[in-house]
Scaffold this motif. Structure first.
Motif, PDB file in Angstrom:
ATOM      1  N   TYR A 112      76.011  35.904 -34.659  1.00 12.10           N
ATOM      2  CA  TYR A 112      76.363  34.636 -34.016  1.00 12.10           C
ATOM      3  C   TYR A 112      75.111  33.856 -33.615  1.00 12.10           C
ATOM      4  N   ALA A 113      74.079  34.539 -33.183  1.00 13.54           N
ATOM      5  CA  ALA A 113      72.846  33.840 -32.821  1.00 13.54           C
ATOM      6  C   ALA A 113      72.262  33.115 -34.027  1.00 13.54           C
ATOM      7  N   LYS A 114      72.179  33.802 -35.161  1.00 14.56           N
ATOM      8  CA  LYS A 114      71.616  33.201 -36.369  1.00 14.56           C
ATOM      9  C   LYS A 114      72.512  32.084 -36.895  1.00 14.56           C
ATOM     10  N   GLU A 115      73.811  32.298 -36.895  1.00 10.45           N
ATOM     11  CA  GLU A 115      74.735  31.302 -37.440  1.00 10.45           C
ATOM     12  C   GLU A 115      74.760  30.044 -36.571  1.00 10.45           C
ATOM     13  N   LEU A 116      74.714  30.210 -35.253  1.00 14.49           N
ATOM     14  CA  LEU A 116      74.686  29.043 -34.367  1.00 14.49           C
ATOM     15  C   LEU A 116      73.388  28.254 -34.555  1.00 14.49           C
ATOM     16  N   GLU A 117      72.321  28.947 -34.827  1.00  7.70           N
ATOM     17  CA  GLU A 117      71.049  28.265 -35.094  1.00  7.70           C
ATOM     18  C   GLU A 117      71.165  27.386 -36.335  1.00  7.70           C
ATOM     19  N   TYR A 118      71.773  27.930 -37.408  1.00  9.66           N
ATOM     20  CA  TYR A 118      71.964  27.143 -38.631  1.00  9.66           C
ATOM     21  C   TYR A 118      72.902  25.962 -38.390  1.00  9.66           C
ATOM     22  N   ARG A 119      73.999  26.202 -37.684  1.00  6.85           N
ATOM     23  CA  ARG A 119      74.984  25.140 -37.455  1.00  6.85           C
ATOM     24  C   ARG A 119      74.373  23.990 -36.657  1.00  6.85           C
ATOM     25  N   GLN A 120      73.580  24.331 -35.654  1.00 11.83           N
ATOM     26  CA  GLN A 120      72.979  23.279 -34.836  1.00 11.83           C
ATOM     27  C   GLN A 120      71.989  22.453 -35.657  1.00 11.83           C
ATOM     28  N   GLU A 121      71.227  23.129 -36.502  1.00 14.84           N
ATOM     29  CA  GLU A 121      70.242  22.433 -37.329  1.00 14.84           C
ATOM     30  C   GLU A 121      70.918  21.463 -38.298  1.00 14.84           C
ATOM     31  N   LEU A 122      72.091  21.833 -38.822  1.00  9.41           N
ATOM     32  CA  LEU A 122      72.785  21.008 -39.818  1.00  9.41           C
ATOM     33  C   LEU A 122      73.825  20.077 -39.207  1.00  9.41           C
ATOM     34  N   GLY A 123      74.075  20.217 -37.900  1.00 10.66           N
ATOM     35  CA  GLY A 123      75.033  19.336 -37.251  1.00 10.66           C
ATOM     36  C   GLY A 123      76.476  19.619 -37.606  1.00 10.66           C
ATOM     37  N   TYR A 124      76.840  20.903 -37.656  1.00 12.49           N
ATOM     38  CA  TYR A 124      78.217  21.290 -37.944  1.00 12.49           C
ATOM     39  C   TYR A 124      78.837  21.944 -36.710  1.00 12.49           C
ATOM     40  N   PRO A 125      80.174  22.044 -36.675  1.00 17.67           N
ATOM     41  CA  PRO A 125      80.838  22.667 -35.515  1.00 17.67           C
ATOM     42  C   PRO A 125      80.238  24.036 -35.216  1.00 17.67           C
ATOM     43  N   PRO A 126      80.052  24.343 -33.935  1.00 21.50           N
ATOM     44  CA  PRO A 126      80.603  23.665 -32.754  1.00 21.50           C
ATOM     45  C   PRO A 126      79.728  22.567 -32.168  1.00 21.50           C
ATOM     46  N   PHE A 127      78.704  22.119 -32.923  1.00 19.65           N
ATOM     47  CA  PHE A 127      77.804  21.095 -32.403  1.00 19.65           C
ATOM     48  C   PHE A 127      78.216  19.691 -32.843  1.00 19.65           C
ATOM     49  N   ALA A 128      79.293  19.584 -33.554  1.00 15.39           N
ATOM     50  CA  ALA A 128      79.866  18.298 -33.952  1.00 15.39           C
ATOM     51  C   ALA A 128      81.349  18.507 -34.192  1.00 15.39           C
ATOM     52  N   ARG A 129      82.098  17.421 -34.136  1.00 14.57           N
ATOM     53  CA  ARG A 129      83.521  17.467 -34.476  1.00 14.57           C
ATOM     54  C   ARG A 129      83.697  16.818 -35.838  1.00 14.57           C
ATOM     55  N   LEU A 130      84.555  17.407 -36.654  1.00 12.82           N
ATOM     56  CA  LEU A 130      84.788  16.915 -38.011  1.00 12.82           C
ATOM     57  C   LEU A 130      86.189  16.341 -38.144  1.00 12.82           C
ATOM     58  N   MET A 131      86.283  15.309 -38.959  1.00 16.16           N
ATOM     59  CA  MET A 131      87.574  14.770 -39.344  1.00 16.16           C
ATOM     60  C   MET A 131      87.501  14.502 -40.846  1.00 16.16           C
ATOM     61  N   ALA A 132      88.338  15.174 -41.628  1.00 16.55           N
ATOM     62  CA  ALA A 132      88.365  14.985 -43.073  1.00 16.55           C
ATOM     63  C   ALA A 132      89.428  13.956 -43.428  1.00 16.55           C
ATOM     64  N   LEU A 133      89.055  13.017 -44.299  1.00 14.75           N
ATOM     65  CA  LEU A 133      89.992  12.009 -44.780  1.00 14.75           C
ATOM     66  C   LEU A 133      90.070  12.134 -46.294  1.00 14.75           C
ATOM     67  N   ARG A 134      91.251  12.448 -46.783  1.00 11.96           N
ATOM     68  CA  ARG A 134      91.441  12.623 -48.226  1.00 11.96           C
ATOM     69  C   ARG A 134      92.445  11.601 -48.729  1.00 11.96           C
ATOM     70  N   LEU A 135      92.018  10.827 -49.714  1.00 14.57           N
ATOM     71  CA  LEU A 135      92.926   9.896 -50.370  1.00 14.57           C
ATOM     72  C   LEU A 135      93.320  10.490 -51.701  1.00 14.57           C
ATOM     73  N   GLU A 136      94.579  10.392 -52.040  1.00 13.14           N
ATOM     74  CA  GLU A 136      95.040  10.979 -53.286  1.00 13.14           C
ATOM     75  C   GLU A 136      96.138  10.127 -53.912  1.00 13.14           C
ATOM     76  N   GLY A 137      96.218  10.217 -55.233  1.00  9.49           N
ATOM     77  CA  GLY A 137      97.233   9.488 -55.987  1.00  9.49           C
ATOM     78  C   GLY A 137      97.117   9.808 -57.465  1.00  9.49           C
ATOM     79  N   SER A 138      98.067   9.355 -58.233  1.00  6.18           N
ATOM     80  CA  SER A 138      98.103   9.696 -59.660  1.00  6.18           C
ATOM     81  C   SER A 138      97.160   8.845 -60.497  1.00  6.18           C
ATOM     82  N   ASP A 139      96.710   7.689 -59.982  1.00  7.51           N
ATOM     83  CA  ASP A 139      95.795   6.791 -60.696  1.00  7.51           C
ATOM     84  C   ASP A 139      94.401   6.959 -60.097  1.00  7.51           C
ATOM     85  N   GLU A 140      93.498   7.597 -60.856  1.00  8.25           N
ATOM     86  CA  GLU A 140      92.182   7.910 -60.304  1.00  8.25           C
ATOM     87  C   GLU A 140      91.416   6.653 -59.908  1.00  8.25           C
TER      88      GLU A 140
END
Length: 760
Positions: free
Chosen positions: A646-674
């Motif tokens: 956990y110490a090593k993984e939290l270090e990586y996450r903080q450096e890259l700005g990923y949870p738990p040091f940021a909140r994410l929201m994914a937006l996916r658009l989809e349809g049959s016509d690319e």
């Protein structure tokens, strides 16, 4: 109050409508709608009451947000009917604030969120009024009667009466299992004034006895006692407090849950226990029914039929069931006053719902505990990185169970570096693991071989043209299932038989070659290598139903199998007394995924599957075959070093700005016509970027870009990722961006996933 019989909508109601009520309709409508209420229906309406309301020319299911109040109803459409009887609500009214906050956080209309949380038949307008109330069962209860009418000592009537006095009211079906003439005995005792008869909702025992004998320990370990001492004050005081119960595999977390449940029941409240897998539900349901009594336990998970889910639901809402065990959807159980919520294996990704209301069961458990004033216990040997950091920051109270029960030792971990291991037998079996399997089975013990990939092979290629046989609806290869002679897409479910010739070049089927390995191939080849062994397989193909799963688990416990090959279904929580060896074939497989959580997944899988070994009666051994044994996730799992990981993984996450040091929201658009989807994604991205600069310039908007699986189920997919320091800022950016963008083009759908776990 006399029993209310709902009227059909066509019968109509009185024209006098001095009452109003706000309704959250089960439709993509973001604000409540106000309706008129007929005078005869007004007393039946309260918070979360289901109603039928007109919307766009049809009857729509809706949920009242409060009681009907007097007011000017001129020009308002009237509700058509009330679907819940006053004394049998589908939900306790006190859950409304919980649902309001959950729907707002996960960006879903409240009415739709409520409908999605109900079992089939209760959450749709069509047939909702026929969703049915609880099935009732006759219940006998002791009462003091005239001494001159008391049954003679030593007879069955006296024995039955003593049972009722000591153990409380009992359903007649339960009494019939013990007394051959239970009905006649109860009737005679009722006539004599010693028994009263009533009715309550039936809680059908869907499981029966526990999967295997697990007697209650005579004493808890000192670590378990300390854990309960930390949890029970919050239970007794009816206050919210969140705990991380961090215990090594085999440390007895389940017994802590059960003891805490008893404390909640003793305080006059109920309890909810969530598990990520149906297999763990089976074990817990059996234990709880055995320890607490079958009438007090209900179960909710996707393995039940719609009728069974409704039956269990009514037993919780209006019946005797005070303890609920189930998968993630059990967080919505209609328990009016929970005194405890436990989330077992809280790190598991199965708690994340991937369609409709895209909630996380663990996070909603914490929200519900806060709203209803009860403690929440998150249990795991491998907590999620975000949970670990919450505990470090003091947001959760961490409780440790650092030792296994019965003085069992943690398994000995060994690694095989596949870069220097030489040729693998059958393409997957190193010499050390092969000899370990032989020695284990020869000693009368059992072994597990773990590979987190089901099917026979992940692809079937044509050696003539080099192309794999792909899914016509997805940008993915079809997985070969050899025994069924089928090619299956594990994303959209498309299936087809193996074709007689290559659809790309026309070569005959003899040119086809399986590429890679799945659990089916591994089990088949091990059976060929060791024909005298009893080899079983546990994955989603062999355990499609709870009955099949139960059969496999019992076969392991009863030593009807020597070797079990399986996926992550066998890694969590299962207690297999005779397992001495676990072999991990591709420890690095999870690390190859294009996901910031790849290392976490690898650490969790390795630690959890290793935890199946040596839980009782002897030392366990784990042999891990890896191409990258020095990776911090693999090395930490091999060393039983959670703190280091956990110490090593939290270090990586903080450096890259990923949870738990940021909140994410994914937006996916989809349809049959690319092309249309791409243009819509680019336009929305421009609007979101403008909103980001205005609201939170430190936030990041990544994309749009084709999703990792660019086409699935015939629909093209483009992905954007919004990263912000707070969920509130991300939600504000989204709302402003969508408002500025207006309606999406026809045929394009937007899916919003708050705190996503799957970015494909």
């Amino acid at each position: 109050m006399a029993k209310w019989v709902p009227k059909a909508p066509s019968e109509g109601h009185t024209s006098v409508m001095p009452y109003l009520v706000d309704i959250a309709v089960a439709a993509p409508v973001w604000r409540p709608l106000t309706y008129a209420v007929a005078e005869d229906l007004a007393p039946l309406v309260g918070p979360l009451t289901r109603v039928l309301a007109p919307l766009r020319g049809r009857a729509c299911l809706g949920f009242a947000l409060g009681p009907a109040v007097t007011g000017d109803a001129a020009g308002l459409k009237p509700i058509q009917d009330v679907l819940d009887e006053p004394d049998r609500p589908v939900w306790p009214a006190g859950l409304l604030p919980f649902f309001q906050r959950a729907a707002a956080y996960y960006q879903a209309p409240l009415g739709q969120a409520l409908a999605w949380a109900l079992p089939a038949g209760l959450g749709e307008a069509k047939g909702a009024s026929r969703g049915g109330g609880p099935e009732l069962v006759a219940v006998a209860a002791w009462r003091p009667g005239p001494e001159d009418q008391a049954p003679k000592p030593g007879g069955q009537a006296a024995e039955l009466l003593a049972l009722l006095r000591e153990q409380g009211p009992q359903p007649l079906p339960v009494l019939r299992q013990r007394f051959a003439r239970a009905t006649a005995l109860v009737r005679s005792l009722e006539a004599a004034g010693w028994v009263s008869l009533g009715h309550r909702a039936l809680v059908r025992d869907l499981l029966g006895r526990p999967l295997w004998p697990e007697p209650e320990p005579e004493v808890l370990t000192p670590d378990q006692v300390a854990a309960l001492a930390a949890i029970t004050p919050a239970v007794d005081e009816k206050r919210f407090q969140s705990f991380l119960l961090h215990g090594v595999t085999g440390s007895g977390k389940t017994e802590v849950y059960l003891a805490a449940c008893r404390a909640a029941l003793a305080a006059g409240r109920g309890a909810i226990i969530l598990t990520p897998e149906i297999g763990l539900c089976l074990r817990l349901e059996g234990l709880l029914r055995d320890r607490l009594g079958p009438e007090r336990v209900a179960v909710l998970h996707s393995g039940l039929t719609p009728a069974q889910r409704r039956e269990q639901w009514w037993a919780i809402a209006n019946g005797p069931a005070r303890v609920v065990v189930g998968a993630r959807s059990a967080v919505f159980a209609p328990l009016a006053d929970p005194g405890l919520i436990c989330v077992d294996e809280e790190q598991d990704e199965a708690y994340k719902q991937e369609d409709r209301l895209r909630y996380h069961g663990r996070d909603l458990a914490l929200l519900r505990g806060r709203e209803q004033g009860c403690p929440v216990v998150l249990g795991s040997a491998t907590p999620a990185v975000v949970t670990w950091q919450r505990a470090q920051r003091g947001e959760l109270t961490r409780i440790s169970l650092p030792r296994r029960v019965r003085e069992a030792a943690l398994p000995v971990m060994e690694v095989v570096d596949l870069r220097s291991a030489g040729k693998l037998e059958a393409g997957f079996l190193g010499r050390r693991l092969k000899q370990g399997l032989i020695d284990t089975v020869a000693a009368g013990h059992q072994a597990i071989v773990f590979l987190n990939r089901r099917g026979f092979a992940p692809a079937l290629i044509c050696t003539a043209c080099g192309k794999s046989l792909g899914c016509p609806a997805c940008a993915l290869s079809l997985t070969l299932h050899q025994k069924r002679q089928r090619l299956v897409c594990h994303t959209c479910g498309h299936q087809r038989p193996i074709p007689p010739q290559c659809p790309n070049c026309g070569a005959a089927a003899e040119a086809f070659k399986p590429l890679g390995l799945g659990t089916e191939a591994v089990a088949d080849r091990l059976q060929e290598m060791f024909p005298e062994w009893r080899v079983g397989r546990l994955d989603r193909d062999t355990a499609e139903t709870p009955t099949q799963l139960r059969r496999i688990l019992k076969a392991v416990v009863n030593h009807e199998l020597d070797l079990l090959v399986g996926t992550q279904m066998l890694t969590k929580g299962h207690h297999f007394p005779l397992i001495r060896l676990v072999g991990v074939l591709l420890a690095d497989q999870a690390l190859t995924l294009p996901d910031y959580r790849a290392a976490e997944r690898a650490f969790v899988l390795l630690t959890q599957v290793a935890g199946r070994a040596g839980r009782e009666g002897g030392p366990g051994r784990v042999i891990v075959q890896s191409y990258d044994p020095g990776h911090h996730a693999v090395a930490a799992a091999l060393a039983h070093d959670a703190e280091g990981f956990y110490a090593k993984e939290l270090e990586y996450r903080q450096e890259l700005g990923y949870p738990p040091f940021a909140r994410l929201m994914a937006l996916r658009l989809e349809g049959s016509d690319e092309a249309r989807v791409r243009r819509a994604a680019e336009d929305l991205a421009q609007r979101l970027e403008a909103a980001r600069r205005r609201i939170d310039p430190r936030a990041q908007l990544l994309g749009p870009a084709p999703a990792a699986v660019a086409r699935a189920a015939g629909r093209w997919r483009y992905l954007m990722l919004l990263k912000s320091a707070s969920a509130a800022a991300a939600a504000h950016i989204l709302r402003l961006g969508l408002h500025q963008a207006g309606d999406l083009p026809a045929g394009v759908r937007l899916i919003v996933d708050v705190d996503p776990l799957n970015l494909s």
